[in-house]
Structure formats: structure tokens, C-alpha cells
Design a protein around this motif. Structure first.
Motif, PDB file in Angstrom:
ATOM      1  N   ASN A  45      -8.270  -0.453 -37.668  1.00  0.00           N
ATOM      2  CA  ASN A  45      -8.191   1.152 -38.317  1.00  0.00           C
ATOM      3  C   ASN A  45      -6.729   1.669 -38.510  1.00  0.00           C
ATOM      4  OD1 ASN A  45     -10.760  -0.155 -38.755  1.00  0.00           O
ATOM      5  ND2 ASN A  45     -11.441   1.478 -36.441  1.00  0.00           N
ATOM      6  N   ASP A  65      -5.463  -6.889 -49.227  1.00  0.00           N
ATOM      7  CA  ASP A  65      -6.276  -7.223 -48.181  1.00  0.00           C
ATOM      8  C   ASP A  65      -6.185  -6.783 -46.790  1.00  0.00           C
ATOM      9  OD1 ASP A  65      -8.117  -8.821 -47.912  1.00  0.00           O
ATOM     10  OD2 ASP A  65      -6.917 -10.242 -48.009  1.00  0.00           O
ATOM     11  N   MET A  67      -6.990  -7.053 -42.389  1.00  0.00           N
ATOM     12  CA  MET A  67      -7.702  -7.821 -41.526  1.00  0.00           C
ATOM     13  C   MET A  67      -7.264  -6.632 -40.244  1.00  0.00           C
ATOM     14  SD  MET A  67      -4.172 -10.329 -40.094  1.00  0.00           S
ATOM     15  CE  MET A  67      -5.480 -10.542 -39.146  1.00  0.00           C
ATOM     16  N   LYS A  68      -8.252  -7.109 -38.976  1.00  0.00           N
ATOM     17  CA  LYS A  68      -9.149  -6.384 -37.998  1.00  0.00           C
ATOM     18  C   LYS A  68      -8.727  -6.940 -36.589  1.00  0.00           C
ATOM     19  CE  LYS A  68     -12.531  -2.960 -36.713  1.00  0.00           C
ATOM     20  NZ  LYS A  68     -12.370  -1.845 -36.523  1.00  0.00           N
ATOM     21  N   SER A  70      -9.338  -6.638 -32.570  1.00  0.00           N
ATOM     22  CA  SER A  70     -10.021  -5.570 -30.931  1.00  0.00           C
ATOM     23  C   SER A  70      -8.901  -5.656 -29.821  1.00  0.00           C
ATOM     24  CB  SER A  70     -10.884  -5.714 -31.337  1.00  0.00           C
ATOM     25  OG  SER A  70     -11.668  -6.290 -30.362  1.00  0.00           O
ATOM     26  N   LEU A  83      -9.909 -11.485 -32.971  1.00  0.00           N
ATOM     27  CA  LEU A  83      -9.677 -11.350 -34.645  1.00  0.00           C
ATOM     28  C   LEU A  83     -11.621 -11.030 -35.175  1.00  0.00           C
ATOM     29  CD1 LEU A  83      -8.578 -11.935 -37.120  1.00  0.00           C
ATOM     30  CD2 LEU A  83      -9.160 -14.280 -37.098  1.00  0.00           C
ATOM     31  N   GLU A  84     -11.164 -10.207 -36.063  1.00  0.00           N
ATOM     32  CA  GLU A  84     -13.081  -9.122 -36.131  1.00  0.00           C
ATOM     33  C   GLU A  84     -12.942  -9.246 -37.758  1.00  0.00           C
ATOM     34  OE1 GLU A  84     -13.879  -5.417 -34.557  1.00  0.00           O
ATOM     35  OE2 GLU A  84     -13.725  -6.052 -32.366  1.00  0.00           O
ATOM     36  N   LYS A  85     -11.821  -9.363 -38.713  1.00  0.00           N
ATOM     37  CA  LYS A  85     -11.596  -9.528 -39.723  1.00  0.00           C
ATOM     38  C   LYS A  85     -10.592 -10.259 -40.019  1.00  0.00           C
ATOM     39  CE  LYS A  85     -11.265  -7.282 -44.274  1.00  0.00           C
ATOM     40  NZ  LYS A  85     -10.341  -9.364 -44.173  1.00  0.00           N
ATOM     41  N   ASP A  86     -10.963 -11.264 -40.951  1.00  0.00           N
ATOM     42  CA  ASP A  86      -9.928 -12.066 -41.353  1.00  0.00           C
ATOM     43  C   ASP A  86      -9.567 -12.168 -42.343  1.00  0.00           C
ATOM     44  OD1 ASP A  86      -7.773 -14.240 -41.044  1.00  0.00           O
ATOM     45  OD2 ASP A  86      -9.093 -15.893 -40.647  1.00  0.00           O
ATOM     46  N   ASN A  88      -8.832 -12.433 -46.820  1.00  0.00           N
ATOM     47  CA  ASN A  88      -9.563 -12.943 -48.057  1.00  0.00           C
ATOM     48  C   ASN A  88      -8.549 -13.385 -49.154  1.00  0.00           C
ATOM     49  OD1 ASN A  88     -11.868 -10.037 -47.033  1.00  0.00           O
ATOM     50  ND2 ASN A  88     -12.394 -12.451 -47.153  1.00  0.00           N
TER      51      ASN A  88
END
Ligand code: IMP
Ligand code: MG
Length: 180
Positions: A45, A65, A67-68, A70, A83-86, A88
Motif C-alpha cells: 500500500n 498497474d 502489485m501487493k 505483505s 504475493l497478495e496481488k499480481d 494484470n
């Protein structure tokens, strides 16, 4: 539960200084990528405010784009990245610009860079608002650093302590207030 009143905040980097540095970085990126359409990847974030201010200063065609990952809880890292969000967008053969808020141990950026390289981009440029150079040793360069800082914990301008203080428009040093 601790509230903001349990902490002492002191301005570390004022919003006008951040804004001045952002304009310099935007000029550098706009010149470097003037005839391309890079994919700019924000690492959530922490980078969301830096990213949104920076991209509005760019004189460039670009795609955005996020990425997230943690890894960080409170003031201590767990040393494990998930990896929490790859991505797109397909970044194969594309120029990619990674936008980070801060590089501390370097674990996060190392993970993110490796992950992105796995998609075979044309090139990867790393931009971070803050760098705690004393705390990391990496086998690649950080291309653009907003500010080099010491190991103190800072909040504001997107950076948090337990998800708080991200909305502050300057960067602050934060210390627990002595309640004795
Ligand atoms: P690294 O993996 O140790 O390089 O840590 C990167 C992440 O740690 C950043 O994306 C931040 O979320 C967090 N972090 C490290 N130092 C600070 C700080 O001073 N304030 C707020 N977050 C920090
Ligand atoms: Mg964080």
C-alpha cells in the motif's frame, strides 16, 4: 489500543521538499522514457500517494498497474514475503518502472524485482521515495532514490505504522510518547 496521541510526531521531510523532489524525478523519467509507453507498477500500500503525485507530474504516455505483497507487521519485518496481488498487464518486452515507498532491508524490492523479471520485460527501472541504505545490500542498483535516510522509522505520505498515519502530507519521525 494506542491512538495518535500516544506518539510524538516531528516533521522529517516537509511536503514542499517532497513535491520539489518529485518534480525532479518526473523530469528524469519523462526524459528517459519520452519515446516509450512504460508500465508503471506501484507497490501497495505504501507507494499509493507517492505514485499518484508522481504520475501526475509525468509528461509521458504510460500504463499503470499495481502489485501487493505483505511482509511487514508493525515495526518488525517477518522476513517472509507473500504475493497478495499480481500484475494484470502483460509486461513481456515492455519497459517497467517499479514505484516503492521505502527500501529498508531490501527483501521486498528483491522479491518484487525477481517476480517482475520472471515475466521477461524489456527493462526494469526501480524508483523509491526513501532509502535506508545502511540497512540493505542488494546485487542490483536502485535507479532513482527520492531521499536517502537513516534507520529511523518514518510515517506519512503513504507510509504507515500499523496502517495508520498514511494520510499525512509530509513525512514524520514517530516515537512513542513517554506517558510516565
Ligand atoms: P524491506 O522489505 O525491509 O525493504 O521493507 C520494505 C517495507 O517495509 C516498506 O514497503 C514499508 O512498508 C516498510 N517500512 C520499512 N521502513 C519503514 C518506515 O520507516 N516506515 C514505514 N514503513 C517502513
Ligand atoms: Mg508498510
Amino acid at each position: 489500543m494506542m491512538s495518535k496521541f500516544d506518539y510524538e510526531l516531528s516533521v522529517y521531510i516537509a511536503k514542499d521538499d517532497i513535491s520539489k523532489r518529485l518534480k525532479e524525478i518526473a523530469i528524469e523519467l519523462s526524459e528517459r522514457f519520452y519515446n516509450e509507453c512504460p508500465v508503471i507498477i506501484g507497490v501497495l500500500n505504501g507507494s499509493f500517494i507517492f505514485m499518484s503525485d508522481l504520475i501526475r507530474e509525468l509528461d509521458l504516455e504510460c500504463e499503470i498497474d499495481f502489485m501487493k505483497v505483505s511482509s511487514y507487521f508493525g515495526e518488525k519485518t517477518t522476513g517472509k514475503i507473500q504475493l497478495e496481488k499480481d500484475l494484470n498487464i502483460n509486461i513481456k518486452d515492455r519497459s517497467v518502472i517499479i514505484i516503492e515507498d521505502i527500501i529498508d532491508s531490501g527483501l521486498t524490492i528483491d522479491f518484487i524485482r525477481k517476480h517482475i523479471l520472471g515475466f521477461s520485460p524489456k527493462e526494469v527501472t526501480i524508483v523509491t521515495l526513501l532509502s535506508k541504505k545502511m540497512n540493505y545490500r542488494l546485487n542490483f542498483d536502485i535507479d532513482i532514490i527520492g531521499f536517502e535516510i537513516t534507520s529511523e522509522f518514518v510515517v506519512g505520505y503513504g507510509l504507515d505504522l500499523d496502517q495508520k498515519f498514511r494520510q499525512l502530507d509530509s513525512l514524520y519521525k514517530i516515537e512513542p510518547r513517554n506517558l510516565a
